[in-house]
Design an enzyme around this catalytic site. Structure first.
Site, PDB file in Angstrom:
ATOM      1  N   LYS A  12       0.812  -1.220   0.000  1.00 24.54           N
ATOM      2  CA  LYS A  12       0.000   0.000   0.000  1.00 24.54           C
ATOM      3  C   LYS A  12       0.843   1.267   0.000  1.00 24.54           C
ATOM      4  O   LYS A  12       0.535   2.226  -0.706  1.00 24.54           O
ATOM      5  CB  LYS A  12      -0.983  -0.015   1.163  1.00 24.54           C
ATOM      6  CG  LYS A  12      -2.089  -1.053   0.967  1.00 24.54           C
ATOM      7  CD  LYS A  12      -3.221  -0.856   1.893  1.00 24.54           C
ATOM      8  CE  LYS A  12      -4.211  -1.998   1.864  1.00 24.54           C
ATOM      9  NZ  LYS A  12      -4.640  -2.474   0.571  1.00 24.54           N
ATOM     10  N   THR A  34      -9.785  -0.669  -4.483  1.00 23.64           N
ATOM     11  CA  THR A  34     -10.347  -1.393  -3.358  1.00 23.64           C
ATOM     12  C   THR A  34     -10.268  -0.470  -2.147  1.00 23.64           C
ATOM     13  O   THR A  34      -9.513   0.498  -2.134  1.00 23.64           O
ATOM     14  CB  THR A  34      -9.597  -2.721  -3.145  1.00 23.64           C
ATOM     15  OG1 THR A  34      -8.194  -2.469  -3.149  1.00 23.64           O
ATOM     16  CG2 THR A  34      -9.931  -3.715  -4.241  1.00 23.64           C
ATOM     17  N   GLY A  35     -11.063  -0.767  -1.118  1.00 29.21           N
ATOM     18  CA  GLY A  35     -11.308   0.111   0.020  1.00 29.21           C
ATOM     19  C   GLY A  35     -10.151   0.878   0.611  1.00 29.21           C
ATOM     20  O   GLY A  35     -10.054   2.104   0.460  1.00 29.21           O
ATOM     21  N   THR A  36      -9.271   0.209   1.306  1.00 30.48           N
ATOM     22  CA  THR A  36      -8.189   0.887   2.019  1.00 30.48           C
ATOM     23  C   THR A  36      -7.213   1.549   1.063  1.00 30.48           C
ATOM     24  O   THR A  36      -6.748   2.667   1.310  1.00 30.48           O
ATOM     25  CB  THR A  36      -7.442  -0.107   2.933  1.00 30.48           C
ATOM     26  OG1 THR A  36      -8.396  -0.761   3.768  1.00 30.48           O
ATOM     27  CG2 THR A  36      -6.415   0.596   3.794  1.00 30.48           C
ATOM     28  N   THR A  37      -6.912   0.882  -0.047  1.00 32.15           N
ATOM     29  CA  THR A  37      -5.989   1.467  -1.026  1.00 32.15           C
ATOM     30  C   THR A  37      -6.534   2.799  -1.520  1.00 32.15           C
ATOM     31  O   THR A  37      -5.808   3.797  -1.569  1.00 32.15           O
ATOM     32  CB  THR A  37      -5.754   0.498  -2.199  1.00 32.15           C
ATOM     33  OG1 THR A  37      -5.211  -0.724  -1.701  1.00 32.15           O
ATOM     34  CG2 THR A  37      -4.809   1.101  -3.226  1.00 32.15           C
ATOM     35  N   SER A  54     -13.111  -3.717   0.414  1.00 28.92           N
ATOM     36  CA  SER A  54     -11.775  -4.272   0.564  1.00 28.92           C
ATOM     37  C   SER A  54     -11.660  -5.510  -0.324  1.00 28.92           C
ATOM     38  O   SER A  54     -12.648  -6.213  -0.553  1.00 28.92           O
ATOM     39  CB  SER A  54     -11.558  -4.647   2.031  1.00 28.92           C
ATOM     40  OG  SER A  54     -10.361  -5.357   2.190  1.00 28.92           O
ATOM     41  N   HIS A  87      -7.856 -14.610  -0.225  1.00 27.72           N
ATOM     42  CA  HIS A  87      -8.771 -14.463  -1.356  1.00 27.72           C
ATOM     43  C   HIS A  87      -8.055 -14.686  -2.689  1.00 27.72           C
ATOM     44  O   HIS A  87      -8.422 -14.118  -3.707  1.00 27.72           O
ATOM     45  CB  HIS A  87      -9.456 -13.098  -1.304  1.00 27.72           C
ATOM     46  CG  HIS A  87      -8.518 -11.938  -1.383  1.00 27.72           C
ATOM     47  ND1 HIS A  87      -7.568 -11.684  -0.430  1.00 27.72           N
ATOM     48  CD2 HIS A  87      -8.386 -10.970  -2.314  1.00 27.72           C
ATOM     49  CE1 HIS A  87      -6.882 -10.602  -0.775  1.00 27.72           C
ATOM     50  NE2 HIS A  87      -7.365 -10.161  -1.915  1.00 27.72           N
ATOM     51  N   ASP A  90     -10.010 -15.082  -5.951  1.00 26.09           N
ATOM     52  CA  ASP A  90     -10.540 -13.833  -6.509  1.00 26.09           C
ATOM     53  C   ASP A  90      -9.457 -13.104  -7.311  1.00 26.09           C
ATOM     54  O   ASP A  90      -9.737 -12.516  -8.361  1.00 26.09           O
ATOM     55  CB  ASP A  90     -11.051 -12.912  -5.407  1.00 26.09           C
ATOM     56  CG  ASP A  90     -12.213 -13.498  -4.632  1.00 26.09           C
ATOM     57  OD1 ASP A  90     -12.876 -14.412  -5.156  1.00 26.09           O
ATOM     58  OD2 ASP A  90     -12.449 -13.035  -3.501  1.00 26.09           O
TER      59      ASP A  90
END
Length: 138
Positions: A12, A34-37, A54, A87, A90
């Site tokens: 990140k 994606t969320g945090t990024t 996320s 994951h 995915d």
């Protein structure tokens, strides 16, 4: 162009530094992450980023859905090759979709630099012609 930014936890900071370095290029395009990024990129830059969930909670699949619909033009996915990901299926599915749809994907900073520099020089015009010559498309 629609650009996805995804980074595993240990990547990140690298993604944030990358976004800072290429903020001028990115500000002319739609960014998805994606969320945090996405949150970290927005906190460090003046860029607006549409954030999905996320990655482990479905964000990779949400971006994959855009890829499957040919609504994504570039994916920068800074993966951590030394850490197992819960994951992983995915992730593999997203990368496979990029291959199927002919979407450029960078999984490390070196390739990301090449693609974004090319984008900054206006060399992504081939994306507009891609479907015109795809087998089975009239």
């Amino acid at each position: 162009m629609n650009i996805a930014l995804i980074a595993h936890d240990r990547k990140k900071e690298e993604m944030v530094n990358f976004a800072i370095a290429y903020e001028e290029v990115f500000r002319h395009h739609q960014l998805f992450a994606t969320g945090t990024t996405g949150t970290k990129v927005m906190e460090a830059t003046k860029l607006q980023v549409h954030r999905f969930m996320s990655g482990p909670l479905g964000g990779d699949q949400q971006i994959g859905a855009m890829v499957a619909r040919n609504e994504m033009d570039l994916v920068v996915f800074l993966r951590d090759p030394l850490m197992a990901q819960p994951h992983e299926p995915d992730i593999i599915a997203l990368l496979r979709l990029c291959d199927v749809q002919g979407i450029p994907v960078a999984t490390n900073i070196a390739t990301a630099e090449l693609l974004v520099r090319s984008l900054g020089r206006g060399e992504f015009g081939w994306r507009e012609l891609k479907d015109k010559y795809k087998p089975g498309v009239m």
